[in-house]
Write a protein that holds these residues in place. Structure first.
Motif, PDB file in Angstrom:
ATOM      1  N   TYR A 197       4.106  10.051  -6.208  1.00  0.00           N
ATOM      2  CA  TYR A 197       5.152  10.447  -7.154  1.00  0.00           C
ATOM      3  C   TYR A 197       4.526  10.911  -8.466  1.00  0.00           C
ATOM      4  O   TYR A 197       4.898  11.951  -9.025  1.00  0.00           O
ATOM      5  CB  TYR A 197       6.095   9.270  -7.399  1.00  0.00           C
ATOM      6  CG  TYR A 197       7.158   9.553  -8.428  1.00  0.00           C
ATOM      7  CD1 TYR A 197       8.272  10.322  -8.110  1.00  0.00           C
ATOM      8  CD2 TYR A 197       7.032   9.059  -9.731  1.00  0.00           C
ATOM      9  CE1 TYR A 197       9.243  10.590  -9.059  1.00  0.00           C
ATOM     10  CE2 TYR A 197       7.994   9.327 -10.683  1.00  0.00           C
ATOM     11  CZ  TYR A 197       9.106  10.093 -10.350  1.00  0.00           C
ATOM     12  OH  TYR A 197      10.053  10.367 -11.296  1.00  0.00           O
ATOM     13  N   ILE A 198       3.548  10.087  -8.922  1.00  0.00           N
ATOM     14  CA  ILE A 198       2.866  10.458 -10.169  1.00  0.00           C
ATOM     15  C   ILE A 198       2.148  11.794 -10.000  1.00  0.00           C
ATOM     16  O   ILE A 198       2.212  12.682 -10.865  1.00  0.00           O
ATOM     17  CB  ILE A 198       1.868   9.356 -10.569  1.00  0.00           C
ATOM     18  CG1 ILE A 198       2.636   8.078 -10.948  1.00  0.00           C
ATOM     19  CG2 ILE A 198       0.989   9.812 -11.725  1.00  0.00           C
ATOM     20  CD1 ILE A 198       1.750   6.871 -11.159  1.00  0.00           C
ATOM     21  N   GLU A 199       1.465  11.920  -8.813  1.00  0.00           N
ATOM     22  CA  GLU A 199       0.749  13.174  -8.550  1.00  0.00           C
ATOM     23  C   GLU A 199       1.722  14.342  -8.459  1.00  0.00           C
ATOM     24  O   GLU A 199       1.464  15.435  -8.994  1.00  0.00           O
ATOM     25  CB  GLU A 199      -0.032  13.026  -7.240  1.00  0.00           C
ATOM     26  CG  GLU A 199      -0.879  14.247  -6.900  1.00  0.00           C
ATOM     27  CD  GLU A 199      -1.637  14.063  -5.601  1.00  0.00           C
ATOM     28  OE1 GLU A 199      -2.266  15.037  -5.147  1.00  0.00           O
ATOM     29  OE2 GLU A 199      -1.597  12.948  -5.037  1.00  0.00           O
ATOM     30  N   THR A 200       2.870  14.091  -7.784  1.00  0.00           N
ATOM     31  CA  THR A 200       3.881  15.146  -7.645  1.00  0.00           C
ATOM     32  C   THR A 200       4.441  15.546  -9.004  1.00  0.00           C
ATOM     33  O   THR A 200       4.614  16.744  -9.305  1.00  0.00           O
ATOM     34  CB  THR A 200       5.022  14.665  -6.731  1.00  0.00           C
ATOM     35  OG1 THR A 200       4.495  14.316  -5.454  1.00  0.00           O
ATOM     36  CG2 THR A 200       6.071  15.746  -6.552  1.00  0.00           C
ATOM     37  N   GLU A 201       4.734  14.499  -9.809  1.00  0.00           N
ATOM     38  CA  GLU A 201       5.253  14.784 -11.148  1.00  0.00           C
ATOM     39  C   GLU A 201       4.230  15.568 -11.972  1.00  0.00           C
ATOM     40  O   GLU A 201       4.576  16.500 -12.714  1.00  0.00           O
ATOM     41  CB  GLU A 201       5.620  13.476 -11.861  1.00  0.00           C
ATOM     42  CG  GLU A 201       6.845  12.777 -11.286  1.00  0.00           C
ATOM     43  CD  GLU A 201       8.092  13.627 -11.428  1.00  0.00           C
ATOM     44  OE1 GLU A 201       8.293  14.233 -12.510  1.00  0.00           O
ATOM     45  OE2 GLU A 201       8.859  13.716 -10.450  1.00  0.00           O
ATOM     46  N   SER A 202       2.951  15.147 -11.794  1.00  0.00           N
ATOM     47  CA  SER A 202       1.892  15.855 -12.523  1.00  0.00           C
ATOM     48  C   SER A 202       1.788  17.301 -12.058  1.00  0.00           C
ATOM     49  O   SER A 202       1.648  18.233 -12.874  1.00  0.00           O
ATOM     50  CB  SER A 202       0.558  15.132 -12.304  1.00  0.00           C
ATOM     51  OG  SER A 202      -0.492  15.836 -12.924  1.00  0.00           O
ATOM     52  N   LEU A 203       1.877  17.485 -10.705  1.00  0.00           N
ATOM     53  CA  LEU A 203       1.830  18.844 -10.161  1.00  0.00           C
ATOM     54  C   LEU A 203       3.039  19.661 -10.611  1.00  0.00           C
ATOM     55  O   LEU A 203       2.921  20.866 -10.880  1.00  0.00           O
ATOM     56  CB  LEU A 203       1.765  18.791  -8.631  1.00  0.00           C
ATOM     57  CG  LEU A 203       0.446  18.275  -8.041  1.00  0.00           C
ATOM     58  CD1 LEU A 203       0.574  18.113  -6.527  1.00  0.00           C
ATOM     59  CD2 LEU A 203      -0.707  19.234  -8.371  1.00  0.00           C
ATOM     60  N   LYS A 204       4.203  18.973 -10.660  1.00  0.00           N
ATOM     61  CA  LYS A 204       5.399  19.677 -11.132  1.00  0.00           C
ATOM     62  C   LYS A 204       5.232  20.122 -12.583  1.00  0.00           C
ATOM     63  O   LYS A 204       5.587  21.256 -12.953  1.00  0.00           O
ATOM     64  CB  LYS A 204       6.617  18.762 -10.995  1.00  0.00           C
ATOM     65  CG  LYS A 204       7.124  18.639  -9.566  1.00  0.00           C
ATOM     66  CD  LYS A 204       8.207  17.588  -9.450  1.00  0.00           C
ATOM     67  CE  LYS A 204       9.460  17.997 -10.185  1.00  0.00           C
ATOM     68  NZ  LYS A 204      10.547  17.002 -10.014  1.00  0.00           N
ATOM     69  N   ASP A 261       0.833  -1.209   0.000  1.00  0.00           N
ATOM     70  CA  ASP A 261       0.000   0.000   0.000  1.00  0.00           C
ATOM     71  C   ASP A 261       0.864   1.254   0.000  1.00  0.00           C
ATOM     72  O   ASP A 261       0.564   2.241  -0.707  1.00  0.00           O
ATOM     73  CB  ASP A 261      -0.920   0.003   1.226  1.00  0.00           C
ATOM     74  CG  ASP A 261      -1.969  -1.093   1.159  1.00  0.00           C
ATOM     75  OD1 ASP A 261      -2.204  -1.617   0.044  1.00  0.00           O
ATOM     76  OD2 ASP A 261      -2.541  -1.434   2.215  1.00  0.00           O
ATOM     77  N   LEU A 262       1.952   1.205   0.822  1.00  0.00           N
ATOM     78  CA  LEU A 262       2.846   2.358   0.900  1.00  0.00           C
ATOM     79  C   LEU A 262       3.543   2.599  -0.433  1.00  0.00           C
ATOM     80  O   LEU A 262       3.661   3.745  -0.889  1.00  0.00           O
ATOM     81  CB  LEU A 262       3.874   2.132   2.009  1.00  0.00           C
ATOM     82  CG  LEU A 262       4.865   3.270   2.263  1.00  0.00           C
ATOM     83  CD1 LEU A 262       4.121   4.550   2.646  1.00  0.00           C
ATOM     84  CD2 LEU A 262       5.861   2.886   3.346  1.00  0.00           C
ATOM     85  N   GLN A 263       4.005   1.486  -1.045  1.00  0.00           N
ATOM     86  CA  GLN A 263       4.654   1.629  -2.351  1.00  0.00           C
ATOM     87  C   GLN A 263       3.686   2.203  -3.384  1.00  0.00           C
ATOM     88  O   GLN A 263       4.054   3.064  -4.193  1.00  0.00           O
ATOM     89  CB  GLN A 263       5.181   0.270  -2.810  1.00  0.00           C
ATOM     90  CG  GLN A 263       6.403  -0.201  -2.033  1.00  0.00           C
ATOM     91  CD  GLN A 263       6.833  -1.600  -2.428  1.00  0.00           C
ATOM     92  OE1 GLN A 263       6.142  -2.278  -3.188  1.00  0.00           O
ATOM     93  NE2 GLN A 263       7.970  -2.035  -1.904  1.00  0.00           N
ATOM     94  N   LYS A 264       2.423   1.685  -3.326  1.00  0.00           N
ATOM     95  CA  LYS A 264       1.422   2.212  -4.262  1.00  0.00           C
ATOM     96  C   LYS A 264       1.148   3.681  -3.974  1.00  0.00           C
ATOM     97  O   LYS A 264       1.037   4.513  -4.890  1.00  0.00           O
ATOM     98  CB  LYS A 264       0.129   1.404  -4.137  1.00  0.00           C
ATOM     99  CG  LYS A 264      -0.933   1.791  -5.159  1.00  0.00           C
ATOM    100  CD  LYS A 264      -2.142   0.895  -5.033  1.00  0.00           C
ATOM    101  CE  LYS A 264      -3.163   1.223  -6.112  1.00  0.00           C
ATOM    102  NZ  LYS A 264      -3.607   2.622  -6.092  1.00  0.00           N
ATOM    103  N   SER A 265       1.048   3.992  -2.640  1.00  0.00           N
ATOM    104  CA  SER A 265       0.801   5.386  -2.267  1.00  0.00           C
ATOM    105  C   SER A 265       1.959   6.278  -2.706  1.00  0.00           C
ATOM    106  O   SER A 265       1.752   7.382  -3.231  1.00  0.00           O
ATOM    107  CB  SER A 265       0.611   5.474  -0.749  1.00  0.00           C
ATOM    108  OG  SER A 265       0.440   6.807  -0.343  1.00  0.00           O
ATOM    109  N   ILE A 266       3.204   5.762  -2.486  1.00  0.00           N
ATOM    110  CA  ILE A 266       4.384   6.532  -2.909  1.00  0.00           C
ATOM    111  C   ILE A 266       4.379   6.718  -4.422  1.00  0.00           C
ATOM    112  O   ILE A 266       4.666   7.808  -4.940  1.00  0.00           O
ATOM    113  CB  ILE A 266       5.666   5.820  -2.450  1.00  0.00           C
ATOM    114  CG1 ILE A 266       5.792   5.901  -0.921  1.00  0.00           C
ATOM    115  CG2 ILE A 266       6.897   6.437  -3.105  1.00  0.00           C
ATOM    116  CD1 ILE A 266       6.919   5.067  -0.351  1.00  0.00           C
ATOM    117  N   SER A 267       4.026   5.597  -5.111  1.00  0.00           N
ATOM    118  CA  SER A 267       3.983   5.679  -6.573  1.00  0.00           C
ATOM    119  C   SER A 267       2.924   6.682  -7.024  1.00  0.00           C
ATOM    120  O   SER A 267       3.169   7.514  -7.914  1.00  0.00           O
ATOM    121  CB  SER A 267       3.677   4.295  -7.148  1.00  0.00           C
ATOM    122  OG  SER A 267       3.572   4.354  -8.550  1.00  0.00           O
ATOM    123  N   ASP A 268       1.733   6.589  -6.353  1.00  0.00           N
ATOM    124  CA  ASP A 268       0.663   7.535  -6.706  1.00  0.00           C
ATOM    125  C   ASP A 268       1.084   8.965  -6.392  1.00  0.00           C
ATOM    126  O   ASP A 268       0.836   9.897  -7.187  1.00  0.00           O
ATOM    127  CB  ASP A 268      -0.616   7.182  -5.936  1.00  0.00           C
ATOM    128  CG  ASP A 268      -1.205   5.848  -6.393  1.00  0.00           C
ATOM    129  OD1 ASP A 268      -0.838   5.387  -7.495  1.00  0.00           O
ATOM    130  OD2 ASP A 268      -2.021   5.274  -5.640  1.00  0.00           O
TER     131      ASP A 268
END
Length: 210
Positions: free
Chosen positions: A142-149, A133-140
């Motif tokens: 990360y994706i969200e952060t990259e999208s926000l970036k 779950d943590l890896q998925k959350s981190i991945s999500d």
């Protein structure tokens, strides 16, 4: 003369009888003497046997005394062994009880160990699930952060372009009436929509509502 002759004959007969009796007695004496000799020899043999028997009896008495001493020793040893056996049996019983107690404790510990292993396995499963779950959350994230970036970079680029455009517009309409208000209105529209159409720009110049 006849009487004398008769007496002599009678004496001769008596003498012959006496001789005969003497011979018989002598023969009986010799026989008795021989028997006595044999009896004496037998008596000596009996006495020798008696002495031997007496010696044997004394030896047997000594052996009996030794045997009695050995029997007493064996009885004492037997009593000691019985005491030790009783103590050993008591110790065996005590050890058996301790062994039973140890077996019960071992079974209890085995059950506790199995319970702990099951709990550990459950915890490991939970940890693995949490890790996933943590890896998925981190991945999500990360994706969200990259999208926000990317969105931030796009906004920054748009703002930069807007600033450049505003600067250009300021230079273009620098002498127009109400320039500060016009520039502020243009900024608001471009920040909100990201662009400014020619019609909107003309309307602003004519002081019309958009």
């Amino acid at each position: 003369m006849l009487d004398l002759r008769s007496k002599i004959n009678s004496l001769e007969k008596q003498l012959a009888q006496k001789i005969k009796e003497f011979d018989k007695t002598s023969s009986e004496y010799m026989t008795t003497k021989e028997q006595l000799s044999e009896t004496s020899k037998k008596l000596e043999d009996i006495e020798e046997n008696f002495r031997n028997i007496n010696k044997s009896f004394e030896r047997i008495k000594e052996e009996k005394l030794y045997g009695d001493a050995e029997i007493l020793k064996l009885k004492t040893g037997k009593a000691d062994l019985e005491t030790k056996l009783s103590e050993t049996n008591s110790k065996d019983t005590e050890l058996e009880n301790k062994l039973k107690e140890a077996s019960v404790k071992i079974e209890k510990l085995e059950k506790e160990k199995d319970d702990i292993k099951a709990e550990l396995q459950q915890r490991e499963n939970e940890i693995e699930s949490l890790k996933k779950d943590l890896q998925k959350s981190i991945s999500d994230k990360y994706i969200e952060t990259e999208s926000l970036k990317e969105e931030r970079d796009t906004k920054e680029k748009q703002i930069k372009e807007l600033n450049q455009k505003i600067t250009s517009l300021e230079e273009t309409i620098g002498g127009a009436k109400g320039t500060p208000q016009l520039i502020e209105a243009i900024k608001n529209i471009m920040v909100t929509k990201g662009f400014l159409s020619d019609r909107e720009f003309d309307n602003l110049l004519e002081n019309k509502d958009i």
